[in-house]
Design an enzyme around this catalytic site. Structure first.
Site, mmCIF file in Angstrom:
data_model
loop_
_atom_site.group_PDB
_atom_site.id
_atom_site.type_symbol
_atom_site.label_atom_id
_atom_site.label_comp_id
_atom_site.label_asym_id
_atom_site.label_seq_id
_atom_site.Cartn_x
_atom_site.Cartn_y
_atom_site.Cartn_z
ATOM 1 N N GLY A 1 0.833 -1.208 0.000
ATOM 2 C CA GLY A 1 0.000 0.000 0.000
ATOM 3 C C GLY A 1 0.863 1.251 0.000
ATOM 4 O O GLY A 1 0.625 2.189 -0.771
ATOM 5 N N GLU B 1 -6.319 -0.230 1.997
ATOM 6 C CA GLU B 1 -6.633 -0.857 3.274
ATOM 7 C C GLU B 1 -5.482 -1.793 3.570
ATOM 8 O O GLU B 1 -5.195 -2.686 2.784
ATOM 9 C CB GLU B 1 -7.948 -1.626 3.145
ATOM 10 C CG GLU B 1 -8.486 -2.077 4.474
ATOM 11 C CD GLU B 1 -9.206 -3.385 4.336
ATOM 12 O OE1 GLU B 1 -10.111 -3.480 3.507
ATOM 13 O OE2 GLU B 1 -8.816 -4.312 5.058
ATOM 14 N N CYS C 1 -8.927 -9.127 7.560
ATOM 15 C CA CYS C 1 -8.394 -7.833 8.015
ATOM 16 C C CYS C 1 -9.001 -7.438 9.356
ATOM 17 O O CYS C 1 -8.459 -6.605 10.062
ATOM 18 C CB CYS C 1 -8.640 -6.771 6.959
ATOM 19 S SG CYS C 1 -10.176 -6.975 6.111
HETATM 20 P P1 NAP Z 1 0.550 -7.568 -1.067
HETATM 21 O O1 NAP Z 1 1.863 -8.223 -1.065
HETATM 22 O O2 NAP Z 1 0.489 -6.177 -0.567
HETATM 23 O O3 NAP Z 1 0.005 -7.606 -2.578
HETATM 24 C C1 NAP Z 1 -1.229 -7.009 -2.945
HETATM 25 C C2 NAP Z 1 -1.117 -6.483 -4.366
HETATM 26 O O4 NAP Z 1 -0.268 -5.342 -4.385
HETATM 27 C C3 NAP Z 1 -0.504 -7.479 -5.341
HETATM 28 O O5 NAP Z 1 -1.162 -7.330 -6.577
HETATM 29 C C4 NAP Z 1 0.925 -7.043 -5.432
HETATM 30 O O6 NAP Z 1 1.542 -7.358 -6.653
HETATM 31 C C5 NAP Z 1 0.813 -5.546 -5.284
HETATM 32 N N1 NAP Z 1 2.040 -5.003 -4.689
HETATM 33 C C6 NAP Z 1 2.650 -5.424 -3.562
HETATM 34 N N2 NAP Z 1 3.765 -4.706 -3.329
HETATM 35 C C7 NAP Z 1 3.849 -3.814 -4.344
HETATM 36 C C8 NAP Z 1 4.791 -2.801 -4.680
HETATM 37 N N3 NAP Z 1 5.874 -2.566 -3.931
HETATM 38 N N4 NAP Z 1 4.567 -2.069 -5.763
HETATM 39 C C9 NAP Z 1 3.476 -2.296 -6.529
HETATM 40 N N5 NAP Z 1 2.559 -3.246 -6.271
HETATM 41 C C10 NAP Z 1 2.750 -4.000 -5.202
HETATM 42 O O7 NAP Z 1 -0.523 -8.369 -0.257
HETATM 43 P P2 NAP Z 1 -0.897 -9.929 -0.248
HETATM 44 O O8 NAP Z 1 -0.125 -10.679 -1.269
HETATM 45 O O9 NAP Z 1 -2.351 -9.998 -0.314
HETATM 46 O O10 NAP Z 1 -0.508 -10.435 1.185
HETATM 47 C C11 NAP Z 1 0.725 -10.209 1.770
HETATM 48 C C12 NAP Z 1 0.491 -9.667 3.162
HETATM 49 O O11 NAP Z 1 -0.467 -8.602 3.128
HETATM 50 C C13 NAP Z 1 -0.096 -10.634 4.141
HETATM 51 O O12 NAP Z 1 0.847 -11.485 4.699
HETATM 52 C C14 NAP Z 1 -0.693 -9.680 5.142
HETATM 53 O O13 NAP Z 1 0.287 -9.232 6.035
HETATM 54 C C15 NAP Z 1 -1.168 -8.524 4.343
HETATM 55 N N6 NAP Z 1 -2.628 -8.506 4.055
HETATM 56 C C16 NAP Z 1 -3.401 -7.702 4.801
HETATM 57 C C17 NAP Z 1 -4.755 -7.625 4.538
HETATM 58 C C18 NAP Z 1 -5.626 -6.725 5.337
HETATM 59 O O14 NAP Z 1 -6.779 -6.596 4.976
HETATM 60 N N7 NAP Z 1 -5.163 -6.095 6.374
HETATM 61 C C19 NAP Z 1 -5.322 -8.363 3.517
HETATM 62 C C20 NAP Z 1 -4.505 -9.174 2.742
HETATM 63 C C21 NAP Z 1 -3.156 -9.215 3.024
HETATM 64 P P3 NAP Z 1 2.432 -8.688 -6.834
HETATM 65 O O15 NAP Z 1 1.469 -9.644 -7.432
HETATM 66 O O16 NAP Z 1 3.528 -8.339 -7.740
HETATM 67 O O17 NAP Z 1 2.914 -9.074 -5.481
#
Ligand code: NAP
Length: 530
Positions: free
Chosen positions: A246, A265, A302
């Site tokens: 985010g 979020e 979340c």
């Molecule tokens: P994520 O790693 O943040 O990925 C979500 C989306 O954002 C993916 O499409 C990802 O692309 C993209 N993204 C991530 N880092 C980026 C960056 N530096 N620049 C541009 N785009 C980027 O989340 P996730 O895979 O769903 O889960 C990983 C962690 O997120 C979990 O372990 C948890 O801690 C947290 N999470 C929190 C919630 C909540 O509601 N609080 C929900 C889900 C997950 P890529 O496909 O290239 O990675």
């Protein structure tokens, strides 16, 4: 339907030319077919050009036409039948009943937005009629309505493959506002994304809308995601995921020559306060409710209750004892992806190694790949206050119980918390005064306050707030669940002294849409004309 692994750019299907990803069955670690080749900056350019070309026509669709389009999406998703559920099950490891429920929620959410579009309240029409005789200066005729911001980039979430992904809450609210949408599919469920993406594309065609109203891209967030957020034709972003993801997108959006809003979020540990009388009267029942909420869906919500706060003493000891027994019996559960499982393991290992917390209970051992064991830790308020890492989100079924020596310590713990999606109060009548005293703090910290319930299970309705101060979200003024989510993608425009024939339909003197306007300071009750 045969999955092709292709990008959907409007009604066109194109094969990506970047690294290939496969959906992975987290229960077996086996890759699923087909391969999804990532899109490039050129694909982003094509999708954005098409979205921009669609904007002016799509945003002036009638309320009825737009509502019908959103309902058509819901119908198309339902028509996918078991194929959608089977693929989502294979890609996420989530149980079938959960996915059936999530599909129902996704379609109900779409229909709720269709109802919202039809009602037209979101246009928030305000009219101050001309006062040519006003002294010392006449007043112009002034009329305000809300218009959509423009094309929106949506990042599908990993933990809701349907309700917060391709046709989930962000997409539904942006389409309802009149914004074309480009989705960056989450790599955890590409096949589910393709099925739903094709359903949306079919709805666009069936409703004879411009092609660019919807596109679906695959690929790395760092290439496709950042290119999308940086494109000048994108005017807002919806995101659910990690704090680091985010923040990276917020940074990209702010670095643009024209910065844009990112509704991200990110992270929340959802404190639960157990007040003394409630704890004294029903420690065991509270433990049952807590463990059920904590372990639901392997804790991958979340709104998972990641923090419990209560007065130290025998009643809390009873709660911890009952919780420990239940956690020790709770089976390990398959998590969504190997990456999320590894992140969970790192988080619980860090807590286990932290001298300021002790492990109270661990769930049953894993028998298959990527299964997370539930964990409950206990700490004292002084330790919690001394170590900020104890309030880091451990995404999964992990929670920290904070034992406090006084009301003052409870307040200190709450004051030190970061922003949250929810805060829960378990209380009996004798606790009301103490609860009332903490409400101002809780209101400053969280977007939703609950009494005698559990934060998991977010109702999709008009009054819901699924938001909260940073880092729960990047913009605490909004919600990402419920019909108020539409407001994120709108902005007001005022029309001064326009002839009636040039005014948008919503603002015309005769009020042809029968909207409840704010007319010369009075909210209209009847559907009247000026
Ligand atoms: P994520 O790693 O943040 O990925 C979500 C989306 O954002 C993916 O499409 C990802 O692309 C993209 N993204 C991530 N880092 C980026 C960056 N530096 N620049 C541009 N785009 C980027 O989340 P996730 O895979 O769903 O889960 C990983 C962690 O997120 C979990 O372990 C948890 O801690 C947290 N999470 C929190 C919630 C909540 O509601 N609080 C929900 C889900 C997950 P890529 O496909 O290239 O990675």
């Amino acid at each position: 339907m045969t999955l092709t692994g292709q990008l959907l750019i409007g009604q066109q299907t194109l094969t990506g030319d970047r690294d290939v990803i496969h959906g992975i069955n987290p229960a077996t670690n086996s890759p699923l077919q087909p391969a999804y080749a990532g899109g490039s900056a050129e694909h982003v350019e094509q999708a954005c050009a098409l979205a921009w070309a669609a904007l002016d026509r799509y945003r002036e669709t009638s309320l009825e036409a737009r509502a019908e389009f959103i309902e058509t999406i819901a119908g198309e998703i339902e028509a996918l039948g078991d194929e959608l559920i089977d693929r989502a099950l294979a890609e996420t490891g989530l149980p079938r009943p959960r996915l059936l429920g999530e599909r129902g929620r996704t379609c109900q959410q779409l229909r709720l937005f269709a109802r919202t579009v039809r009602a037209g309240e979101w246009l928030d029409v305000r009219v101050d009629t001309a006062q040519p005789q006003r002294q010392p200066m006449p007043r112009s005729d002034l009329r305000q309505r809300q218009i959509p911001l423009g094309p929106v980039a949506v990042f599908g979430a990993s933990n809701f493959p349907l309700a917060f992904s391709v046709a989930g809450g962000d997409t539904a609210s942006a389409l309802a506002a009149g914004c074309p949408v480009i989705v960056k599919a989450h790599g955890a469920h590409p096949g589910t994304s393709e099925l739903v993406g094709r359903a949306v594309a079919r709805a666009v065609k069936a409703c004879a809308l411009p092609d660019g109203v919807f596109s679906l891209l695959y690929g790395s967030g760092r290439e496709v995601g950042v290119a999308l957020v940086s494109d000048p034709r994108i005017k807002a972003v919806g995101f659910t995921g990690s704090r680091s993801g985010g923040l990276a997108l917020i940074k990209a959006a702010q670095a643009r020559p024209e910065p844009i809003p990112v509704y991200a979020e990110m992270s929340s540990i959802n404190p639960v306060l157990l007040f003394p009388a409630a704890l004294q009267n029903r420690a065991e029942a509270l433990a049952q409710g807590f463990v059920a909420s904590l372990t639901l869906g392997a804790g991958q919500f979340c709104t998972n209750p990641g923090l419990v706060i209560a007065h130290k003493g025998p009643a809390l000891d009873a709660f911890i004892g009952a919780t420990t027994e239940l956690i020790q019996r709770s089976p390990a559960q398959t998590m969504l992806t190997p990456g999320i499982f590894n992140a969970y393991e790192s988080s619980v290992n860090a807590l286990a190694e932290n001298a300021r917390a002790r492990i109270a209970a661990v769930g049953q051992r894993a028998t298959d790949p990527n299964q997370g064991q539930a964990h409950v830790f206990v700490t004292d308020a002084a330790d919690f206050l001394a170590d900020h890492t104890l309030q880091a989100e451990a995404f999964g079924a992990a929670s920290v119980i904070v034992q406090c020596a006084s009301d003052a310590e409870i307040r200190q713990v709450l004051e030190q918390l970061e922003g949250q999606l929810t805060a829960t109060l378990h209380l009996d009548d004798e606790d009301l005064q103490q609860a009332r005293a903490l409400l101002p703090t809780l209101e400053r910290k969280a977007g939703r306050l609950l009494v005698n319930g559990w934060p998991t299970g977010v109702e999709v309705c008009d009054a819901m707030v699924h938001g909260g101060p940073f880092p729960a979200t990047s913009d605490s003024r909004t919600t990402s669940v419920g019909t108020a989510a539409i407001l994120r993608f709108l902005r007001p425009v005022c029309y001064q002294d326009f002839p009636d024939s040039l005014l948008p339909t919503a603002l015309k003197h005769a009020n042809p849409l029968s909207l409840r306007r704010l007319l010369d300071g009075q909210r209209e009750t009847a559907k009247n004309a000026e």
